[in-house]
Enzyme design. Structure first.
Site, PDB file in Angstrom:
ATOM      1  N   TYR A 142       0.822  -1.207   0.000  1.00  0.00           N
ATOM      2  CA  TYR A 142       0.000   0.000   0.000  1.00  0.00           C
ATOM      3  C   TYR A 142       0.861   1.263   0.000  1.00  0.00           C
ATOM      4  CZ  TYR A 142      -4.695  -1.910   0.858  1.00  0.00           C
ATOM      5  OH  TYR A 142      -5.912  -2.533   0.743  1.00  0.00           O
ATOM      6  N   LYS A 191       3.239 -15.197   2.253  1.00  0.00           N
ATOM      7  CA  LYS A 191       3.426 -15.938   1.005  1.00  0.00           C
ATOM      8  C   LYS A 191       4.925 -16.206   0.918  1.00  0.00           C
ATOM      9  CE  LYS A 191       1.901 -17.657  -2.901  1.00  0.00           C
ATOM     10  NZ  LYS A 191       1.043 -18.859  -2.985  1.00  0.00           N
ATOM     11  N   ASP A 223      -2.955 -18.062   0.370  1.00  0.00           N
ATOM     12  CA  ASP A 223      -3.930 -18.782  -0.458  1.00  0.00           C
ATOM     13  C   ASP A 223      -4.564 -19.930   0.337  1.00  0.00           C
ATOM     14  OD1 ASP A 223      -1.402 -19.955  -0.470  1.00  0.00           O
ATOM     15  OD2 ASP A 223      -1.450 -20.555  -2.575  1.00  0.00           O
ATOM     16  N   ASP A 247      -6.403  -6.988   4.272  1.00  0.00           N
ATOM     17  CA  ASP A 247      -7.519  -6.341   3.573  1.00  0.00           C
ATOM     18  C   ASP A 247      -8.401  -7.397   2.933  1.00  0.00           C
ATOM     19  OD1 ASP A 247      -9.021  -4.221   2.348  1.00  0.00           O
ATOM     20  OD2 ASP A 247      -7.971  -4.671   0.482  1.00  0.00           O
ATOM     21  N   ASP A 251     -12.376  -9.082   4.377  1.00  0.00           N
ATOM     22  CA  ASP A 251     -13.637  -9.087   3.615  1.00  0.00           C
ATOM     23  C   ASP A 251     -14.222 -10.500   3.606  1.00  0.00           C
ATOM     24  OD1 ASP A 251     -13.282  -6.381   2.854  1.00  0.00           O
ATOM     25  OD2 ASP A 251     -14.106  -6.772   0.861  1.00  0.00           O
TER      26      ASP A 251
HETATM   27  C1  IPM Z   1     -10.468  -1.137   3.957  1.00  0.00           C
HETATM   28  C2  IPM Z   1     -10.661  -0.533   2.595  1.00  0.00           C
HETATM   29  C3  IPM Z   1      -9.496   0.415   2.304  1.00  0.00           C
HETATM   30  C4  IPM Z   1      -8.236  -0.421   2.316  1.00  0.00           C
HETATM   31  C5  IPM Z   1      -9.624   1.214   0.994  1.00  0.00           C
HETATM   32  C6  IPM Z   1     -10.905   1.997   0.932  1.00  0.00           C
HETATM   33  C7  IPM Z   1      -8.449   2.124   0.781  1.00  0.00           C
HETATM   34  O1  IPM Z   1     -10.797  -1.506   1.625  1.00  0.00           O
HETATM   35  O2  IPM Z   1     -10.416  -0.382   4.945  1.00  0.00           O
HETATM   36  O3  IPM Z   1     -10.393  -2.362   4.055  1.00  0.00           O
HETATM   37  O4  IPM Z   1      -7.902  -1.068   1.314  1.00  0.00           O
HETATM   38  O5  IPM Z   1      -7.574  -0.416   3.345  1.00  0.00           O
HETATM   39 MN    MN Z   2     -10.919  -3.526   2.418  1.00  0.00          MN
END
Ligand code: IPM
Ligand code: MN
Length: 360
Positions: A142, A191, A223, A247, A251
């Site tokens: 990042y 990884k 993975d 990240d 999710d």
């Molecule tokens: C998160 C989001 C952010 C990230 C984006 C919006 C920059 O996806 O907080 O998980 O990737 O950190």
């Molecule tokens: Mn995210």
């Protein structure tokens, strides 16, 4: 007591979910006799529209002078064609970096009431799921060197994964401290079969682990981890992840609990000043429709009360209120299954606020 909170509503569904969370904070204030003083600085697309940049200096100053920052979400199609350094997301990344918030904590808890909302089979969800993703937040790909250059076959773009030992050490220490207060098990995600930065990550985590003999450490390729998460999430306690892997896996973990609209996060960096936000994005497709799920943001506000203000009882009051409202069958669209009582974003916020205000 009086507490200063910088409220960054942001874009898309940001304002709706943040307003619901502020309603819950107001309920906490009434019940416990606190005063929350809010400021509303601009970030993301909203800041670009007004000032031309995604993170004005006044916003950074307002966050620094507050005790904590509550954020909705940033981004949307309106700003998608802008260059990387002026996109809404850059505002959030720069804020995390400016405040030195390297430790992002994302608890993923499967509520009993929401088992039917989880995409996992019942024989998997019956084992429960209670894990926390500890995500490094101010390093890795990042923030590494990036750009465009002329390659052999024309223009190329590149991003670079970079981690220093110091960056890995400090996030590992946070993960071990959190693990000590939980089931004492860390899965460090990397990884290392491919990436040099992952091999340094693994070696550094191993070294830090010697200070915490009670904690069991396993290393897992990212993975494989993505696969193990859907196979049996109950096996995980603390997932220690570099920025990008955290990240992605958070999710996935969120969806396993029923919806991405459920997971809160805190970001800290050695002081009490923290940033609290849902892990999801600005969901432009449903912005303005009052259908988003505000629970992640409400739970983020709950994390704020204990982590930045040491208000533990108040945190529990919000968490219990969320539980109670779910037990009563109220669901936003994302977690609705036939037979539930469907509510809007603002109604969900009001129901939870009402529970908070109720006497113990
Ligand atoms: C998160 C989001 C952010 C990230 C984006 C919006 C920059 O996806 O907080 O998980 O990737 O950190
Ligand atoms: Mn995210």
């Amino acid at each position: 007591m009086e507490y200063k909170i910088a409220v960054l509503r942001g874009d898309g569904i940001g304002p709706e979910i943040v307003d619901a969370a502020v309603g819950c904070l107001d309920a906490v204030a009434r019940r416990f006799g606190h005063t929350f003083q809010y400021s509303y600085p601009l970030i993301g697309g909203a800041a670009i529209d007004t000032t031309g940049i995604p993170l004005p200096q006044e916003t950074i100053d307002a966050c620094r002078s507050a005790g904590a920052v509550l954020l909705g979400a940033v981004g949307g199609p309106k700003w998608d064609s802008l260059a990387g350094h002026v996109r809404p997301e850059k505002g959030l990344l720069s804020l995390r970096s400016a405040l030195g918030l390297y430790a992002n904590v994302r608890p993923a808890l499967l509520y009993d009431q929401l088992r039917s909302a989880s995409p996992l089979r019942r024989d998997i969800t019956q084992n429960g799921m209670n894990l926390v993703v500890v995500r490094e937040l101010t390093g890795g790909i990042y923030f590494g060197p990036r750009g465009y250059r002329e390659g052999k076959e024309g223009q190329e773009a590149f991003d670079t994964e970079v981690y220093s030992i110091a960056e890995i050490e400090r996030i590992a220490v946070i993960a071990f401290q959190i693990a000590m207060g939980r089931r004492k098990k860390i899965t460090s995600v990397d990884k290392a079969n491919v990436l040099e930065s992952s091999r340094l990550w693994r070696a550094t985590v191993n070294r830090i682990s010697q200070r915490y003999p009670e904690v069991t450490v396993e290393h897992m390729f990212v993975d494989n981890c993505a696969m193990q998460l859907v196979k049996d999430p109950s096996r995980f306690d603390v997932l220690l992840c570099p920025n990008m892997f955290g990240d992605i896996l958070s999710d996935e973990a969120a969806m396993l609990t029923g919806s991405i609209g459920l997971l809160p996060s805190s970001s800290l960096g050695g002081t009490k000043l923290g940033l609290y936000e849902p892990i999801h994005g600005s969901a432009p497709d449903i912005a303005g429709t009052d259908t988003a799920n505000p629970i992640a943001t409400i739970l983020a506000a709950a994390m704020m009360l204990s982590s930045s203000f040491d208000l533990l009882e108040e945190t529990v009051a919000i968490e219990k209120a969320v539980n109670a409202v779910l037990s009563k069958g109220y669901r936003t669209a994302d977690i609705y299954t036939p037979g539930d009582k469907k509510v809007s974003c603002s109604q969900m916020g009001e129901k939870i606020a009402l529970e908070i205000r109720k006497a113990k």
